[in-house]
Write a protein that holds these residues in place. Structure first.
Motif, PDB file in Angstrom:
ATOM      1  N   GLY A   1       0.790  -1.233   0.000  1.00  0.00           N
ATOM      2  CA  GLY A   1       0.000   0.000   0.000  1.00  0.00           C
ATOM      3  C   GLY A   1       0.816   1.274   0.000  1.00  0.00           C
ATOM      4  O   GLY A   1       0.264   2.359  -0.205  1.00  0.00           O
ATOM      5  N   ASP A   2       2.115   1.175   0.233  1.00  0.00           N
ATOM      6  CA  ASP A   2       2.958   2.379   0.297  1.00  0.00           C
ATOM      7  C   ASP A   2       4.132   2.217  -0.665  1.00  0.00           C
ATOM      8  O   ASP A   2       5.078   1.471  -0.400  1.00  0.00           O
ATOM      9  N   SER A   3       4.061   2.901  -1.780  1.00  0.00           N
ATOM     10  CA  SER A   3       5.143   2.839  -2.777  1.00  0.00           C
ATOM     11  C   SER A   3       5.981   4.104  -2.797  1.00  0.00           C
ATOM     12  O   SER A   3       6.756   4.325  -3.729  1.00  0.00           O
ATOM     13  N   THR A   4       5.848   4.941  -1.763  1.00  0.00           N
ATOM     14  CA  THR A   4       6.567   6.221  -1.752  1.00  0.00           C
ATOM     15  C   THR A   4       8.075   6.035  -1.711  1.00  0.00           C
ATOM     16  O   THR A   4       8.826   6.933  -2.106  1.00  0.00           O
ATOM     17  N   TRP A   5       8.543   4.886  -1.223  1.00  0.00           N
ATOM     18  CA  TRP A   5       9.978   4.638  -1.142  1.00  0.00           C
ATOM     19  C   TRP A   5      10.639   4.665  -2.519  1.00  0.00           C
ATOM     20  O   TRP A   5      11.845   4.919  -2.637  1.00  0.00           O
ATOM     21  N   ARG A   6       9.840   4.418  -3.574  1.00  0.00           N
ATOM     22  CA  ARG A   6      10.394   4.386  -4.927  1.00  0.00           C
ATOM     23  C   ARG A   6      10.943   5.747  -5.372  1.00  0.00           C
ATOM     24  O   ARG A   6      11.707   5.806  -6.332  1.00  0.00           O
ATOM     25  N   LYS A   7      10.544   6.825  -4.694  1.00  0.00           N
ATOM     26  CA  LYS A   7      11.041   8.159  -5.066  1.00  0.00           C
ATOM     27  C   LYS A   7      12.565   8.232  -4.976  1.00  0.00           C
ATOM     28  O   LYS A   7      13.211   8.856  -5.825  1.00  0.00           O
ATOM     29  N   SER A   8      13.135   7.627  -3.947  1.00  0.00           N
ATOM     30  CA  SER A   8      14.571   7.788  -3.696  1.00  0.00           C
ATOM     31  C   SER A   8      15.306   6.495  -3.407  1.00  0.00           C
ATOM     32  O   SER A   8      16.506   6.527  -3.109  1.00  0.00           O
ATOM     33  N   TYR A   9      14.595   5.362  -3.471  1.00  0.00           N
ATOM     34  CA  TYR A   9      15.232   4.099  -3.101  1.00  0.00           C
ATOM     35  C   TYR A   9      14.912   3.003  -4.106  1.00  0.00           C
ATOM     36  O   TYR A   9      13.929   3.064  -4.831  1.00  0.00           O
TER      37      TYR A   9
ATOM     38  N   SER B   1      18.754   5.545  -4.502  1.00  0.00           N
ATOM     39  CA  SER B   1      18.733   5.417  -5.962  1.00  0.00           C
ATOM     40  C   SER B   1      20.016   5.892  -6.627  1.00  0.00           C
ATOM     41  O   SER B   1      20.333   5.475  -7.747  1.00  0.00           O
ATOM     42  N   GLY B   2      20.766   6.747  -5.965  1.00  0.00           N
ATOM     43  CA  GLY B   2      21.994   7.264  -6.564  1.00  0.00           C
ATOM     44  C   GLY B   2      23.112   6.253  -6.639  1.00  0.00           C
ATOM     45  O   GLY B   2      24.098   6.452  -7.369  1.00  0.00           O
TER      46      GLY B   2
END
Length: 667
Positions: A488-496, A510-511
């Motif tokens: 239910g929470d995919s916000t981690w995809r922004k930076s990870y 992600s870097g």
């Protein structure tokens, strides 16, 4: 002269001896460490004096804590396993005594106690740190009290027994709530008998009610534990009346359901499954039917899945206890009828004893090796492998019963890896979790009071945070998801990104550039797992742990192959990724003769992709041969795959291609 029910001397001593024999068999087969399922959580709650999952199981928790403190030997899990085996043995004694009081038959009592206690289901769950053996004890106790009530010859006797029974009814509800269905059968029957004998009055009814409430006193432990808030693992906040009711009524699971948010099998499937498990179904009585119909109606797990079948079938023990008693009474009745016809022929008593002994012996012979867990460390090794693979001071985001309960037990009770921090993903979605537990999670920052994909302030003033925000404020510590992340929470995809780490996944900024060769080296021998694949009962948690460990071996190769399939990269990079995946698949496949069936399919696809790359250093004939071979091996073992027909069609095409290639080579 015929037997009189309950008239023989020494029956109580015989019941004790029978219980001791059952206890000895159980003790010889006890698991030495933590079993799967809820055991890890129940042991941890007892050790920490916290509260277990709804409805809290206060009586079990207090008994387990007492035993943990008193016994000076064995692991903490072993001590609670031993407690449960003794409770199971006591249940056997009560079932024996119930049949004996009704029939006067030693053999009938032995049949009831032996067939029940040494059935696979009862034996399996009486030696594990679970609440079922205590529930079985209460089933036997309530049935015996009902028998004693019926035998009572004076109003004073009936009064005393009914008060004890009312107390035991309340006490039984301090454990597993499924016994409510038996309480609701027994209580009206007792009240009707008292009313019929003109022994029931308002004052007497009030006394019975007070005795029942006295039995519920262990529930005071829940708000006491919640108020003290010393446990590093606990469930819920019972300091308010609403919080107590939420836990007591299992509202976070669904009051009349087995699990949270599951689609269950139909009642017909549940009853047919029960029918397959028991050869004594014809003996089922009204009590059994009421329990079974209600349970089949409310059980919300899909029993077509082996693990869920194993979860559901545990609850059949409660009805099986009644069937065992009726079987014992049935044997005694048959012998009684035979005595009247054959005028007390002594051969009938020999036949009675031989029948009981043969049935019980066959149960022991059939189930001993299946239920012998004396060398079973599977779940323990699973948890230790996960913990040992973690870098120092890691954050482990737990998800699911197997990793959650095994890691909790090892971390809190055995002190394994005190440097890591366990954070439960599901618990963070509850309003009570962080206000109560944050102080027990040192070094972890929480940017709010409740995890929610949509950040903001709820109507009650609760500040929520998402996973991305949580990872950001804890960026100084490496974070791992075990197993998987809340969908239910995919916000981690922004930076990870999620990179495979055995059965778990590492959350990587992600870097950071992924280096497939380096990652294969890091994860190739991440676990020391020596169990043979597929040797465990598919309905057991051992099978789940084994499957996870075996699939972990292939996880990095699968991840790299998926990158090659989906990533937007140059042709050269894509070719390198396919090559790394192929080499890794090949090494793993050829290192293990027996392995999960999906490995054949994965490796076959990797070979086919390598073939299309037309690399000079790989023989296309070898690639085609391997592709065909492993696709065929897969289709032989995975007959239920909906793509099976398409795969076989592709194999025909690949075979023609292989034959053509061989002809070209021969020219």
């Amino acid at each position: 002269m015929g037997r009189q029910p309950g008239s023989r001397p020494g029956a109580a001593g015989f019941a004790g001896a029978l219980g001791a024999a059952v206890a000895a068999a159980y003790a010889a087969t006890l698991p030495p460490s933590v079993p799967g399922g809820d055991s890890g959580e129940l042991i941890t709650a007892a050790y920490e004096l916290g509260v277990a999952h709804p409805p809290g199981y206060p009586l079990f928790t207090l008994l387990a804590r007492l035993v943990i403190g008193l016994l000076p030997f064995g692991s903490i899990a072993y001590r609670v396993n031993l407690l449960c085996s003794l409770l199971g043995a006591a249940a056997a004694s009560l079932l024996y005594y119930t049949v004996f009081r009704l029939s006067g038959s030693y053999a009938g009592g032995i049949l009831a106690a032996g067939v029940f206690s040494f059935s696979r289901l009862t034996w399996q769950w009486s030696i594990a740190a679970e609440v079922f053996s205590l529930n079985n004890l209460f089933v036997g106790l309530l049935m015996l009290l009902a028998v004693r009530f019926e035998e009572a010859t004076t109003a004073k006797e009936r009064s005393e027994i009914s008060k004890v029974g009312a107390f035991c009814c309340g006490l039984s509800l301090c454990n597993q709530h499924t016994i409510t269905l038996y309480v609701l059968c027994i209580v009206p029957w007792v009240l009707f008998q008292l009313f019929k004998g003109k022994e029931l009055s308002l004052g007497y009814l009030l006394k019975l009610g007070l005795c029942f409430l006295a039995g519920l006193l262990p529930y005071l432990y829940l708000p006491a534990s919640s108020y003290l808030n010393q446990a590093r693992w606990t469930w819920g906040d019972q300091m308010t009346f609403q919080g107590f009711l939420t836990h007591f009524l299992r509202e976070e699971y669904g009051t009349f359901s087995l699990a949270k948010s599951e689609t269950g099998s139909s009642m017909k499937e549940m009853l047919l499954a029960k029918q397959e498990k028991s050869s004594l179904i014809w003996l089922f009585t009204a009590m059994f039917c009421i329990y079974s119909l209600f349970f089949a109606w409310r059980a919300n797990l899909n029993i077509t899945k082996p693990l869920f079948m194993g979860v559901v079938e545990r609850f059949w023990m409660q009805s099986n206890a009644v069937v065992a008693v009726l079987a014992g009474l049935g044997l005694a009745s048959l012998i009684s009828v035979g005595n009247r016809v054959l005028e007390n022929n002594p051969l009938l008593y020999c036949l009675e004893w031989l029948s009981a002994a043969a049935l019980v012996a066959s149960q022991i012979y059939t189930n001993y090796s299946i239920c012998d867990q004396s060398s079973n460390y599977v779940v323990d090794k699973f948890g230790r492998n996960l913990l040992s693979s973690m870098p120092p001071d890691a954050i482990i985001l737990l998800r699911g019963d197997l990793p959650g309960n095994s890691l909790r037990y090892l971390h809190y009770c055995e002190g394994v890896r005190p440097d890591v921090t366990l954070v439960d993903q599901e618990m963070m979605t509850y309003k009570w979790y962080l206000p109560k537990m944050a102080k027990h999670l040192p070094g972890i920052s929480f940017p709010g009071r409740q995890w929610n994909p949509v950040e903001g302030i709820l109507p009650d003033g609760t500040l929520t945070f998402n996973l991305h925000h949580f990872l950001k404020v804890n960026k100084n510590r490496e974070a791992f998801a075990c197993i998987g992340l809340n969908e239910g929470d995919s916000t981690w995809r922004k930076s990870y990104s999620l990179w495979p780490w055995g059965s778990c996944d590492k959350l990587v900024p992600s870097g950071i550039v992924f280096n497939p060769g380096e990652w294969i080296g890091l994860t190739r021998h991440i676990y020391n797992w020596t169990e043979d694949y597929g040797r465990f009962d598919p309905t057991s948690w051992d099978a789940v742990a084994d499957e996870e460990m075996w699939q972990a071996r292939m996880k990095t190769a699968f991840f790299i192959f998926d990158l090659a399939e989906t990533a937007t990269v140059s042709a050269d990079i894509k070719s390198q990724l396919y090559t790394f995946a192929y080499d890794s698949y090949k090494e793993i496949i050829h290192s293990h003769k027996n392995h999960p069936v999906n490995w054949h399919k994965n490796y076959a696809i990797a070979c086919e992709r390598m073939l299309r790359l037309h690399k000079a250093d790989v023989d296309p004939e070898v690639l085609l041969s391997e592709t065909v071979k492993h696709f065929l091996l897969y289709t032989e073992k995975a007959e239920d795959d909906p793509q099976r027909a398409d795969i076989l069609q592709a194999v025909k095409h690949l075979n023609r291609e292989l034959q053509g290639l061989r002809k070209v080579k021969q020219m």
